[in-house]
Design a protein around this motif. Structure first.
Motif, mmCIF file in Angstrom:
data_model
loop_
_atom_site.group_PDB
_atom_site.id
_atom_site.type_symbol
_atom_site.label_atom_id
_atom_site.label_comp_id
_atom_site.label_asym_id
_atom_site.label_seq_id
_atom_site.Cartn_x
_atom_site.Cartn_y
_atom_site.Cartn_z
ATOM 1 N N SER A 23 0.860 -1.183 0.000
ATOM 2 C CA SER A 23 0.000 0.000 0.000
ATOM 3 C C SER A 23 0.892 1.227 0.000
ATOM 4 O O SER A 23 2.061 1.166 0.387
ATOM 5 C CB SER A 23 -0.923 0.013 1.219
ATOM 6 O OG SER A 23 -0.176 0.014 2.413
ATOM 7 N N THR A 26 2.436 4.272 -5.475
ATOM 8 C CA THR A 26 2.785 3.245 -6.458
ATOM 9 C C THR A 26 4.111 3.556 -7.142
ATOM 10 O O THR A 26 4.803 2.657 -7.588
ATOM 11 C CB THR A 26 1.675 3.110 -7.506
ATOM 12 O OG1 THR A 26 1.437 4.376 -8.112
ATOM 13 C CG2 THR A 26 0.391 2.609 -6.863
ATOM 14 N N ASN A 75 -0.950 -4.750 -6.451
ATOM 15 C CA ASN A 75 -0.822 -4.463 -5.032
ATOM 16 C C ASN A 75 -0.388 -5.667 -4.217
ATOM 17 O O ASN A 75 -0.132 -5.546 -3.021
ATOM 18 C CB ASN A 75 -2.144 -3.928 -4.472
ATOM 19 C CG ASN A 75 -2.432 -2.524 -4.970
ATOM 20 O OD1 ASN A 75 -1.514 -1.739 -5.195
ATOM 21 N ND2 ASN A 75 -3.700 -2.218 -5.163
#
Length: 120
Positions: A23, A26, A75
Motif C-alpha cells: 500500500s 505506487t 498491489n
C-alpha cells in the motif's frame, strides 16, 4: 507499507506460498522483490519483478523452483516456492523500490517485517 504473509514450516520437497500486500505510493514500488536472511549471514536476493512489464529475475539458487508474480492491480506480489530444501530456511522479506529491480539488498528502499520459512 509492505506486509508479508504465508510463511511457516514444511518438509523438504514441499511448497509454500508467500504473499506481500503493498500500500502507499505506487511510484515507489516499480520493482517488488523477495529477499531472505538467516542469522549471521547477509541478506540475499531471491526474486524480483518489475511491476510495469512483469519482467522477473531469480537468484541461481532458486531458479526452476520459485516463481514470482503479481495480481492484476499490482498491489500483491506472490512468491511461490516449490521443491523446498532445508537451505531455503530463512526469514523472508518483501521489498519495494522505485527503479532498481536487481537483487542487491542495499539498493532497495522499502521493506516489510518478514515472515519465517522453515524447511526440515
Amino acid at each position: 507499507q509492505l506486509v508479508e504473509s504465508g510463511g511457516g514450516s514444511v518438509q523438504a520437497g514441499g511448497s509454500l506460498r508467500l504473499s506481500c500486500a503493498a500500500s502507499g505510493y505506487t511510484d515507489s514500488r516499480n520493482c517488488m522483490g523477495w529477499f531472505r536472511q538467516t542469522p549471521g549471514k547477509e541478506r540475499e536476493g531471491v526474486a524480483s519483478i518489475a511491476t510495469g512489464d512483469g519482467r522477473t529475475l531469480f537468484a541461481d539458487s532458486v531458479k526452476g523452483r520459485f516463481t514470482i508474480s503479481q495480481d492484476n492491480d499490482k498491489n500483491t506480489v506472490v512468491l511461490q516456492m516449490n521443491s523446498l530444501k532445508p537451505e531455503d530456511t530463512a526469514m523472508y522479506y518483501c521489498a519495494a523500490t522505485a527503479a532498481y529491480c536487481g537483487l542487491v539488498p542495499r539498493l532497495w528502499g522499502y521493506w516489510g517485517q518478514g515472515t519465517q520459512v522453515t524447511v526440515s
